[in-house]
Design a protein around this motif. Structure first.
Motif, PDB file in Angstrom:
ATOM      1  N   GLU A  98     -66.694   1.946  84.106  1.00  0.00           N
ATOM      2  CA  GLU A  98     -65.891   1.837  85.330  1.00  0.00           C
ATOM      3  C   GLU A  98     -65.381   3.228  85.691  1.00  0.00           C
ATOM      4  O   GLU A  98     -64.487   3.764  85.047  1.00  0.00           O
ATOM      5  N   HIS A 103     -58.326  -0.837  90.586  1.00  0.00           N
ATOM      6  CA  HIS A 103     -57.914  -1.998  89.797  1.00  0.00           C
ATOM      7  C   HIS A 103     -58.847  -3.188  90.015  1.00  0.00           C
ATOM      8  O   HIS A 103     -59.142  -3.930  89.076  1.00  0.00           O
ATOM      9  N   ARG A 106     -61.814  -2.702  87.851  1.00  0.00           N
ATOM     10  CA  ARG A 106     -61.480  -2.938  86.439  1.00  0.00           C
ATOM     11  C   ARG A 106     -61.419  -4.438  86.150  1.00  0.00           C
ATOM     12  O   ARG A 106     -61.935  -4.906  85.127  1.00  0.00           O
ATOM     13  N   ASN A 107     -60.802  -5.176  87.047  1.00  0.00           N
ATOM     14  CA  ASN A 107     -60.709  -6.630  86.865  1.00  0.00           C
ATOM     15  C   ASN A 107     -62.095  -7.273  86.906  1.00  0.00           C
ATOM     16  O   ASN A 107     -62.387  -8.186  86.127  1.00  0.00           O
ATOM     17  N   LEU A 121     -63.171   2.394  80.606  1.00  0.00           N
ATOM     18  CA  LEU A 121     -62.351   2.831  81.742  1.00  0.00           C
ATOM     19  C   LEU A 121     -62.382   4.344  81.798  1.00  0.00           C
ATOM     20  O   LEU A 121     -61.682   5.026  81.052  1.00  0.00           O
ATOM     21  N   ASN A 125     -56.341   6.219  87.646  1.00  0.00           N
ATOM     22  CA  ASN A 125     -55.470   5.550  88.609  1.00  0.00           C
ATOM     23  C   ASN A 125     -54.050   5.610  88.067  1.00  0.00           C
ATOM     24  O   ASN A 125     -53.773   5.104  86.979  1.00  0.00           O
ATOM     25  N   TRP A 129     -51.229  -1.104  86.288  1.00  0.00           N
ATOM     26  CA  TRP A 129     -52.292  -2.112  86.314  1.00  0.00           C
ATOM     27  C   TRP A 129     -51.896  -3.255  85.385  1.00  0.00           C
ATOM     28  O   TRP A 129     -51.660  -3.044  84.194  1.00  0.00           O
ATOM     29  N   THR A 130     -51.820  -4.458  85.935  1.00  0.00           N
ATOM     30  CA  THR A 130     -51.469  -5.638  85.152  1.00  0.00           C
ATOM     31  C   THR A 130     -52.722  -6.451  84.858  1.00  0.00           C
ATOM     32  O   THR A 130     -53.453  -6.821  85.772  1.00  0.00           O
ATOM     33  N   ILE A 131     -52.965  -6.709  83.589  1.00  0.00           N
ATOM     34  CA  ILE A 131     -54.106  -7.531  83.183  1.00  0.00           C
ATOM     35  C   ILE A 131     -53.630  -8.984  83.079  1.00  0.00           C
ATOM     36  O   ILE A 131     -52.690  -9.283  82.350  1.00  0.00           O
ATOM     37  N   ARG A 146     -60.686   3.136  76.699  1.00  0.00           N
ATOM     38  CA  ARG A 146     -60.233   4.172  77.623  1.00  0.00           C
ATOM     39  C   ARG A 146     -60.641   5.527  77.055  1.00  0.00           C
ATOM     40  O   ARG A 146     -60.335   5.833  75.905  1.00  0.00           O
TER      41      ARG A 146
END
Length: 202
Positions: A98, A103, A106-107, A121, A125, A129-131, A146
């Protein structure tokens, strides 16, 4: 710089080659080329295009690239990648790189990565970012990795990467310009019209 590397290509050794090469080398220990199958690269900016070349160098042969920018997608295809529709959910991948930092991408990567696969990743950004721990996230084993920039020990391998694909990397350099032309060239870069504009002082 070695004498065979022209000045206009030297800046590519930072993010375009350095960040990309490090990300691919890092994940190759988790999903080796012989076990990867098709690889998805999300984003065909400077780093994403660098990832395509680094993947090829390490032996990943079936590379798919998703990007809404038609010009950048054509460059990725000229580097040996296949175009993949942005947002498409019909295919899943053991390895996803990615590179956009978005975001939403990523999702989507979390959804598309196969069990025991890896989502890397690479893109930046600064926004939080909330998973969301939905069924897709909970019900499979997968790696989410990451990577950031590159260690000094990568410098020599990165030089070799540049030498191997020098003609391809030249495509990414949009030409040199002086300080007075910086505002308009930065604006063009921000609009996605340029890949790697080079500011040349003196």
């Amino acid at each position: 710089m070695p004498d065979d590397i022209e000045d206009s290509l030297a800046p590519l050794l930072l993010d375009t080659i350095g960040t990309s090469g490090h990300a691919v080398r890092f994940v190759s220990r988790v999903v080796p080329p012989g076990e990867a199958g098709p690889v998805l690269v999300m984003g065909a900016g400077p780093v994403g295009l660098g990832v395509v070349l680094a993947l090829r160098a390490l032996g990943y042969n079936d590379i798919h690239v998703a990007d809404p920018n038609a010009t950048r997608l054509k460059i990725a295809q000229s580097f040996g990648a296949k175009a993949h529709p942005v947002g498409d959910t019909s295919q899943r991948f053991a390895l996803i790189m990615e590179c956009s930092g978005a975001h939403a991408a990523r999702n989507l990567g979390i959804e598309l990565v196969l069990p025991r696969g890896a989502l890397v990743l690479v893109g930046e950004n600064a926004a939080p970012w909330t998973i969301e721990e939905g069924k897709v996230f909970r019900r499979k084993d997968f790696y989410m990795i990451r990577t950031f920039y590159f260690p000094v020990s990568d410098f020599e391998p990165n030089i070799e990467l540049l030498r191997k694909f020098k003609d391809e990397y030249r495509v990414l350099v949009d030409g040199e310009f002086g300080l007075s032309a910086l505002p308009q060239n930065f604006a063009r870069f921000a609009r996605g019209e340029l890949i790697k504009p080079v500011l040349a002082l003196g």
